[in-house]
Scaffold this active site. Structure first.
Site, PDB file in Angstrom:
ATOM      1  N   TYR A  59       0.847  -1.188   0.000  1.00  0.00           N
ATOM      2  CA  TYR A  59       0.000   0.000   0.000  1.00  0.00           C
ATOM      3  C   TYR A  59       0.890   1.248   0.000  1.00  0.00           C
ATOM      4  O   TYR A  59       1.900   1.294   0.701  1.00  0.00           O
ATOM      5  CB  TYR A  59      -0.902   0.026   1.224  1.00  0.00           C
ATOM      6  CG  TYR A  59      -2.272  -0.550   0.970  1.00  0.00           C
ATOM      7  CD1 TYR A  59      -3.177   0.127   0.161  1.00  0.00           C
ATOM      8  CD2 TYR A  59      -2.651  -1.763   1.531  1.00  0.00           C
ATOM      9  CE1 TYR A  59      -4.440  -0.391  -0.082  1.00  0.00           C
ATOM     10  CE2 TYR A  59      -3.914  -2.293   1.285  1.00  0.00           C
ATOM     11  CZ  TYR A  59      -4.807  -1.602   0.481  1.00  0.00           C
ATOM     12  OH  TYR A  59      -6.049  -2.111   0.243  1.00  0.00           O
ATOM     13  N   GLU A  61      -0.617   4.875  -0.512  1.00  0.00           N
ATOM     14  CA  GLU A  61      -1.393   6.090  -0.725  1.00  0.00           C
ATOM     15  C   GLU A  61      -0.546   7.326  -0.454  1.00  0.00           C
ATOM     16  O   GLU A  61       0.272   7.344   0.457  1.00  0.00           O
ATOM     17  CB  GLU A  61      -2.622   6.110   0.183  1.00  0.00           C
ATOM     18  CG  GLU A  61      -3.791   5.301  -0.363  1.00  0.00           C
ATOM     19  CD  GLU A  61      -3.789   3.896   0.177  1.00  0.00           C
ATOM     20  OE1 GLU A  61      -2.708   3.400   0.525  1.00  0.00           O
ATOM     21  OE2 GLU A  61      -4.887   3.294   0.250  1.00  0.00           O
ATOM     22  N   ASP A 236      -6.691  15.058 -24.100  1.00  0.00           N
ATOM     23  CA  ASP A 236      -6.653  13.609 -23.883  1.00  0.00           C
ATOM     24  C   ASP A 236      -5.985  12.988 -25.100  1.00  0.00           C
ATOM     25  O   ASP A 236      -6.577  12.873 -26.165  1.00  0.00           O
ATOM     26  CB  ASP A 236      -8.078  13.090 -23.710  1.00  0.00           C
ATOM     27  CG  ASP A 236      -8.145  11.586 -23.474  1.00  0.00           C
ATOM     28  OD1 ASP A 236      -7.117  10.908 -23.656  1.00  0.00           O
ATOM     29  OD2 ASP A 236      -9.233  11.099 -23.111  1.00  0.00           O
ATOM     30  N   THR A 265      -3.503   7.243 -21.714  1.00  0.00           N
ATOM     31  CA  THR A 265      -3.283   5.889 -21.251  1.00  0.00           C
ATOM     32  C   THR A 265      -1.834   5.526 -21.561  1.00  0.00           C
ATOM     33  O   THR A 265      -1.147   6.228 -22.319  1.00  0.00           O
ATOM     34  CB  THR A 265      -4.216   4.892 -21.961  1.00  0.00           C
ATOM     35  OG1 THR A 265      -4.103   5.085 -23.378  1.00  0.00           O
ATOM     36  CG2 THR A 265      -5.652   5.100 -21.544  1.00  0.00           C
ATOM     37  N   LYS A 268      -2.314   1.261 -25.608  1.00  0.00           N
ATOM     38  CA  LYS A 268      -2.600   1.765 -26.951  1.00  0.00           C
ATOM     39  C   LYS A 268      -1.306   1.986 -27.733  1.00  0.00           C
ATOM     40  O   LYS A 268      -0.428   1.131 -27.743  1.00  0.00           O
ATOM     41  CB  LYS A 268      -3.444   3.042 -26.874  1.00  0.00           C
ATOM     42  CG  LYS A 268      -4.812   2.852 -26.204  1.00  0.00           C
ATOM     43  CD  LYS A 268      -5.663   4.096 -26.335  1.00  0.00           C
ATOM     44  CE  LYS A 268      -7.050   3.922 -25.744  1.00  0.00           C
ATOM     45  NZ  LYS A 268      -7.085   3.946 -24.275  1.00  0.00           N
ATOM     46  N   ARG A 274      -1.605  -1.573 -19.097  1.00  0.00           N
ATOM     47  CA  ARG A 274      -2.884  -0.878 -19.014  1.00  0.00           C
ATOM     48  C   ARG A 274      -2.836   0.077 -17.827  1.00  0.00           C
ATOM     49  O   ARG A 274      -2.646  -0.346 -16.690  1.00  0.00           O
ATOM     50  CB  ARG A 274      -4.031  -1.863 -18.868  1.00  0.00           C
ATOM     51  CG  ARG A 274      -4.178  -2.794 -20.064  1.00  0.00           C
ATOM     52  CD  ARG A 274      -5.466  -3.569 -19.987  1.00  0.00           C
ATOM     53  NE  ARG A 274      -6.615  -2.693 -20.148  1.00  0.00           N
ATOM     54  CZ  ARG A 274      -7.128  -2.323 -21.321  1.00  0.00           C
ATOM     55  NH1 ARG A 274      -6.561  -2.738 -22.443  1.00  0.00           N
ATOM     56  NH2 ARG A 274      -8.183  -1.529 -21.378  1.00  0.00           N
TER      57      ARG A 274
END
Length: 468
Positions: A59, A61, A236, A265, A268, A274
């Site tokens: 973790y 954060e 984008d 992203t 692509k 991903r």
């Protein structure tokens, strides 16, 4: 490499053989299909192997050096490497590499822009340093200000994306939204009409970028329009980030120098794992870095590490060669289709994708997509401008060149692919009672699969990888 994957599958199969079988089946399917989905690619073995590590067990954060958990030094390392590679690759002032997907990247961008342009002045007016310090009255005022904001993005049928303000998506519920489209005759962006809409609507955010527009965008003009109406320019570039990274898109066609905030992203055309990332000008950095916990949950350390590997690959000379080949192959595919009588939206392409109007064959996009899949050609249906069949059945098929270019296909192979596509569309008969049903002669499907197999055998996927 083969031993590594065989061993990994053996470990998986010992717990859940169905999953191991699906993994093997996916590789077999991808090896045996002409993958023309414009948003898909093949990540390198190095990227894939990076994701399957114990970095996923931590973790983390927060951001680099400011975590809510102890023991995050290794996550700091991979996140810093990914951010540094992203800044160097795209010439960005700041990079935030935590988003899990493209929609997450856009949500981080939207809320970062709102925080920077709306929340910060409200806090200053209330004499508060954090939203938690606001009184209930001040908080109600801020919430109303947030809810009154406007966004202007490209319409879905013109090539925009669901995350650009459309109501089925959360972005359409965050903003009062309006769309801009394309010229009815040419299918090209009409910058003068866009400017007029922006002047009348006065958006906080002007969204540029696309998922199914086959042409370049002049981002200098987009920035001029944004500046004129006091809007933040958000781009984008999820679809064409690889063409920016590979220096196919330069000058006014490179969005990073012009956009206040740029999202993408990492799969692509960028050929990574991903995931998503956000690039921004320095003045937005603090707001964007609040993506977790503002929008995101715990960062995925294994995926950030894979992003670092993919971005390092994209900084190599070989990636620029690949990106230029993607664009050249798209032109070859478009020319091959036009020469055989296919109507293309805008008449061609100068990026990585081509949009076919299949209504000239009497087909819906769904019928064409399914018939092509029967023949071993993987595409996706897509709306075209002012589509009479809507966004579900559609009248278009979107095809792209990134994946097969990764396999080594060149212009000659893509011309042959165009021939195969036209053969299937020509031989497909639509149902008179259903927009989904059709008839494709088995002989056509079999002949096309055999021809595709010849092309694919000459350009194997992950050569040297043997799972037997």
């Amino acid at each position: 490499m083969s031993a590594a994957y065989r061993n990994a599958l053996d470990v998986i199969a010992a717990v859940e053989p169905g999953v191991a079988g699906a993994i093997r089946g996916e590789l077999a399917d991808q090896r045996a299909s002409l993958k023309l989905i414009a948003s898909e690619n093949y990540a390198s073995p190095a990227v894939l192997l990076t994701m399957g590590t114990w970095l996923s067990d931590k973790y983390a954060e927060g951001t680099i050096g400011h975590r809510f958990y102890a023991g995050c030094q290794n996550i700091d390392t991979v996140e810093r490497l990914a951010a540094d590679h992203a800044k160097a690759l795209f010439g960005a002032e700041h990079a935030y590499v935590q988003p899990h997907s493209g929609i997450d990247a856009n949500l981080v961008a939207f809320w970062g822009i709102l925080a920077h342009r709306v929340e910060s002045p409200a806090l200053a007016a209330a004499g508060a340093r954090h939203v938690n310090d606001l009184s209930e009255d001040d908080w109600e005022t801020l919430r109303k200000a947030l809810g009154d904001q406007r966004a202007l993005g490209m319409s879905l049928d013109a090539g925009g994306h669901l995350t650009h303000g459309f109501r089925p998506n959360i972005s359409g519920k965050m903003f009062h939204q309006r769309s801009y489209g394309t010229d009815p005759e040419t299918g090209l962006l009409d910058y003068d009409a866009l400017r007029a809409t922006a002047r009348e609507f006065r958006p906080l955010v002007l969204i540029a970028g696309y998922s199914a527009y086959p042409r370049r965008v002049d981002f200098a003009r987009m920035r001029e329009i944004a500046d004129e109406v006091g809007a933040v320019l958000m781009v984008d570039m999820a679809h064409f980030a690889g063409l920016v990274a590979g220096k196919v898109f330069t000058g006014v066609h490179d969005p990073v120098p012009y956009a206040h905030v740029t999202t993408t992203t990492t799969h692509k055309s960028l050929r990574g794992p991903r995931g998503g990332l956000v690039l921004c000008q320095r003045e937005y950095a603090d707001s964007i870095d609040r993506g977790c916990p503002m929008v995101l949950g715990g960062p995925l350390g294994n995926v950030m590490a894979a992003k670092a590997v993919a971005l390092a690959e994209a900084r190599q000379v070989a990636f620029a060669d690949y990106a230029h080949a993607v664009a050249a192959n798209a032109v070859a595919l478009a020319e091959g289709l036009v020469r055989r009588g296919v109507r293309l939206v805008t008449g061609g392409t100068d990026n990585h994708l081509v949009l076919l109007d299949v209504s000239t064959y009497g087909l819906t996009g769904r019928q064409a997509e399914s018939a092509l899949l029967d023949a071993g050609i993987v595409t996706n249906r897509n709306a075209i401008p002012r589509d009479p069949n809507g966004a579900w059945y559609t009248s278009g098929i979107r095809v792209g060149t990134p994946a097969l270019t990764s396999r080594g296909f060149g212009p000659q192979e893509f011309d042959r692919v165009a021939e195969l596509i036209v053969g299937v569309l020509t031989d497909t008969t639509p149902s008179s009672t259903s927009k989904a049903k059709y008839d494709l002669p088995p002989g056509t499907a079999g002949k096309t699969r055999a021809a595709a197999a010849e092309l694919l055998t000459a350009h194997p996927l992950y050569p040297g990888l043997d799972l037997a």
